[in-house]
Scaffold this motif. Structure first.
Motif, PDB file in Angstrom:
ATOM      1  N   ARG A   1       0.747  -1.288   0.105  1.00  0.00           N
ATOM      2  CA  ARG A   1      -0.134  -0.046   0.028  1.00  0.00           C
ATOM      3  C   ARG A   1       0.921   1.357   0.114  1.00  0.00           C
ATOM      4  O   ARG A   1       2.006   1.139   0.352  1.00  0.00           O
ATOM      5  CB  ARG A   1      -0.927   0.086   1.104  1.00  0.00           C
ATOM      6  CG  ARG A   1      -0.343   0.253   2.465  1.00  0.00           C
ATOM      7  CD  ARG A   1      -1.312   0.226   3.621  1.00  0.00           C
ATOM      8  NE  ARG A   1      -0.767   0.647   5.191  1.00  0.00           N
ATOM      9  CZ  ARG A   1      -0.260  -0.177   5.763  1.00  0.00           C
ATOM     10  NH1 ARG A   1      -0.058  -1.419   5.481  1.00  0.00           N
ATOM     11  NH2 ARG A   1       0.321   0.300   7.063  1.00  0.00           N
ATOM     12  N   GLY A   2       0.329   2.201  -0.294  1.00  0.00           N
ATOM     13  CA  GLY A   2       1.166   3.798  -0.442  1.00  0.00           C
ATOM     14  C   GLY A   2       1.021   4.086  -1.654  1.00  0.00           C
ATOM     15  O   GLY A   2       0.180   4.099  -2.374  1.00  0.00           O
ATOM     16  N   LEU A   3       2.300   4.740  -2.040  1.00  0.00           N
ATOM     17  CA  LEU A   3       2.505   5.362  -3.353  1.00  0.00           C
ATOM     18  C   LEU A   3       2.688   4.361  -4.568  1.00  0.00           C
ATOM     19  O   LEU A   3       3.566   3.225  -4.580  1.00  0.00           O
ATOM     20  CB  LEU A   3       3.649   6.264  -3.596  1.00  0.00           C
ATOM     21  CG  LEU A   3       3.419   7.495  -2.726  1.00  0.00           C
ATOM     22  CD1 LEU A   3       4.574   8.657  -2.793  1.00  0.00           C
ATOM     23  CD2 LEU A   3       2.207   8.211  -3.592  1.00  0.00           C
ATOM     24  N   LEU A   4       1.786   4.282  -5.489  1.00  0.00           N
ATOM     25  CA  LEU A   4       1.987   3.575  -6.792  1.00  0.00           C
ATOM     26  C   LEU A   4       2.851   4.169  -7.861  1.00  0.00           C
ATOM     27  O   LEU A   4       2.411   5.188  -8.301  1.00  0.00           O
ATOM     28  CB  LEU A   4       0.770   3.083  -7.470  1.00  0.00           C
ATOM     29  CG  LEU A   4       0.613   2.197  -8.660  1.00  0.00           C
ATOM     30  CD1 LEU A   4       1.363   0.821  -8.591  1.00  0.00           C
ATOM     31  CD2 LEU A   4      -0.949   2.300  -9.143  1.00  0.00           C
ATOM     32  N   ALA A   5       3.882   3.692  -8.087  1.00  0.00           N
ATOM     33  CA  ALA A   5       4.726   4.032  -9.308  1.00  0.00           C
ATOM     34  C   ALA A   5       3.971   3.693 -10.672  1.00  0.00           C
ATOM     35  O   ALA A   5       3.905   2.403 -11.040  1.00  0.00           O
ATOM     36  CB  ALA A   5       6.156   3.658  -9.208  1.00  0.00           C
ATOM     37  N   ILE A   6       3.891   4.626 -11.387  1.00  0.00           N
ATOM     38  CA  ILE A   6       3.077   4.380 -12.882  1.00  0.00           C
ATOM     39  C   ILE A   6       4.424   4.427 -13.871  1.00  0.00           C
ATOM     40  O   ILE A   6       4.969   5.918 -14.072  1.00  0.00           O
ATOM     41  CB  ILE A   6       2.000   5.091 -13.095  1.00  0.00           C
ATOM     42  CG1 ILE A   6       1.012   4.993 -11.949  1.00  0.00           C
ATOM     43  CG2 ILE A   6       1.251   4.856 -14.333  1.00  0.00           C
ATOM     44  CD1 ILE A   6      -0.337   6.017 -12.108  1.00  0.00           C
TER      45      ILE A   6
ATOM     46  N   LEU B   1       0.673  12.151 -17.209  1.00  0.00           N
ATOM     47  CA  LEU B   1       1.941  11.778 -16.862  1.00  0.00           C
ATOM     48  C   LEU B   1       3.041  12.449 -17.458  1.00  0.00           C
ATOM     49  O   LEU B   1       2.798  13.170 -18.429  1.00  0.00           O
ATOM     50  CB  LEU B   1       2.096  10.222 -17.282  1.00  0.00           C
ATOM     51  CG  LEU B   1       1.089   9.274 -17.088  1.00  0.00           C
ATOM     52  CD1 LEU B   1       1.307   7.764 -17.401  1.00  0.00           C
ATOM     53  CD2 LEU B   1       1.155   9.177 -15.397  1.00  0.00           C
ATOM     54  N   THR B   2       4.201  12.416 -16.746  1.00  0.00           N
ATOM     55  CA  THR B   2       5.453  13.168 -17.494  1.00  0.00           C
ATOM     56  C   THR B   2       6.475  12.609 -18.175  1.00  0.00           C
ATOM     57  O   THR B   2       6.644  11.365 -17.804  1.00  0.00           O
ATOM     58  CB  THR B   2       6.059  14.103 -16.359  1.00  0.00           C
ATOM     59  OG1 THR B   2       6.604  13.264 -15.253  1.00  0.00           O
ATOM     60  CG2 THR B   2       5.171  15.020 -15.449  1.00  0.00           C
TER      61      THR B   2
ATOM     62  N   ALA C   1       5.928   8.968 -16.909  1.00  0.00           N
ATOM     63  CA  ALA C   1       6.000   8.374 -15.567  1.00  0.00           C
ATOM     64  C   ALA C   1       4.617   9.175 -14.708  1.00  0.00           C
ATOM     65  O   ALA C   1       4.761  10.315 -14.916  1.00  0.00           O
ATOM     66  CB  ALA C   1       7.072   8.131 -15.073  1.00  0.00           C
ATOM     67  N   GLY C   2       4.578   8.582 -13.536  1.00  0.00           N
ATOM     68  CA  GLY C   2       3.776   9.250 -12.536  1.00  0.00           C
ATOM     69  C   GLY C   2       3.461   8.675 -11.307  1.00  0.00           C
ATOM     70  O   GLY C   2       4.057   7.538 -11.369  1.00  0.00           O
ATOM     71  N   LYS C   3       2.784   9.203 -10.363  1.00  0.00           N
ATOM     72  CA  LYS C   3       2.510   8.121  -9.023  1.00  0.00           C
ATOM     73  C   LYS C   3       1.155   8.705  -8.771  1.00  0.00           C
ATOM     74  O   LYS C   3       0.291   9.470  -9.193  1.00  0.00           O
ATOM     75  CB  LYS C   3       3.258   8.911  -7.991  1.00  0.00           C
ATOM     76  CG  LYS C   3       4.851   8.527  -8.164  1.00  0.00           C
ATOM     77  CD  LYS C   3       5.662   9.234  -7.150  1.00  0.00           C
ATOM     78  CE  LYS C   3       7.255   8.692  -7.398  1.00  0.00           C
ATOM     79  NZ  LYS C   3       7.939   9.233  -5.957  1.00  0.00           N
ATOM     80  N   ALA C   4       0.677   7.552  -7.926  1.00  0.00           N
ATOM     81  CA  ALA C   4      -0.668   7.624  -7.245  1.00  0.00           C
ATOM     82  C   ALA C   4      -0.773   6.681  -6.300  1.00  0.00           C
ATOM     83  O   ALA C   4       0.163   5.756  -5.671  1.00  0.00           O
ATOM     84  CB  ALA C   4      -1.780   6.783  -8.366  1.00  0.00           C
ATOM     85  N   THR C   5      -1.858   7.424  -5.108  1.00  0.00           N
ATOM     86  CA  THR C   5      -1.810   6.708  -3.821  1.00  0.00           C
ATOM     87  C   THR C   5      -2.971   5.690  -3.789  1.00  0.00           C
ATOM     88  O   THR C   5      -4.066   5.718  -4.310  1.00  0.00           O
ATOM     89  CB  THR C   5      -1.969   7.918  -2.929  1.00  0.00           C
ATOM     90  OG1 THR C   5      -1.229   9.059  -2.847  1.00  0.00           O
ATOM     91  CG2 THR C   5      -2.328   7.132  -1.409  1.00  0.00           C
TER      92      THR C   5
END
Length: 243
Positions: A165-170, A196-197, A205-209
């Protein structure tokens, strides 16, 4: 428009240059485009006559006009000596089936050699081509792998076991030979689509909680030719957390 250049497999073996001329046009010629002068020569044969023509052709150009030359083989010492008095910026070639770019000669003329369009280079570079762009007084080169249509891979969130759980790296790998990418966006479950950047030549890439439970990650890629590509990944988040 396509401007052809004579190669070493276009002549020889009982095949004369007249076949090339019949189907593709002249073996050496020149034209202006965008305020620059482009020159094509047949370096496989008839060099003496062509070099006389080339020297006269270059001498007719204003000193400030940039000149770009195309031939099959990389330049040799004789050609470099002929070009030295003129405003030649780059020489394009292809014979070595490899990707090379370097400055040569006392004037720092750029030598640009590219792999074949139909198969990979002897230096293991992929088949492809180069795009040359002129802007702001500078020449820039972009190498493109050939024959790739909408390669789109969502690397993140494996589906075979729960992730912390926590931050998901995309992370997304995306490439198309013919067109550029307008934007890449991602959506976690039914949330907002977020951009995404750019993280590399072919990577966004990006991130999601995330919270424990089952989730759906959707990614959308929009290409400049109007193509829209979609990827979706179902995954599970566990109660554990990476320390």
């Amino acid at each position: 428009p396509v401007f052809s250049v004579v190669g070493n497999h276009d002549v020889g073996g009982g095949v004369g240059i007249e076949y090339y001329q019949s189907y593709l046009g002249p073996t050496h010629y020149a034209f202006d485009h965008g305020g620059r002068h482009f020159v094509i020569i047949n370096c496989v044969g008839l060099l003496d006559a062509q070099y006389n023509w080339l020297e006269r052709e270059l001498a007719l150009q204003p000193k400030e006009k940039e000149i770009y030359l195309f031939q099959h083989y990389p330049p040799d010492a004789r050609l470099m000596a002929l070009l030295a008095p003129f405003n030649v910026k780059a020489i394009y070639s292809g014979h070595w089936h490899s990707s090379k770019f370097f400055s040569t000669g006392p004037n720092g003329i750029k030598s640009v050699n590219s792999p074949s369009l139909s198969f990979g280079g002897i230096d293991v570079s992929p088949r492809g081509f180069r795009i040359t762009t002129f802007a702001g007084g500078k020449m820039t080169l972009e190498s493109r792998a050939g024959g790739v249509k909408g390669q789109f891979l969502l690397i993140s969130s494996p589906a075979d076991h729960p992730i912390p759980r926590g931050l998901l790296a995309i992370e997304v790998s995306l490439y198309d030979s013919a067109t550029d990418v307008s934007r890449v966006t991602a959506q976690l479950d039914n949330g907002q689509w977020r951009p995404l950047t750019v993280a590399g030549s072919f990577t966004w890439a990006g991130k999601a909680t995330t919270k424990p439970g089952k989730h759906i990650l959707r990614v959308r890629a929009e290409l400049k030719d109007g193509t829209v590509l979609n990827q979706q990944r179902d995954f599970t988040v566990g109660n554990h957390q990476v320390l």
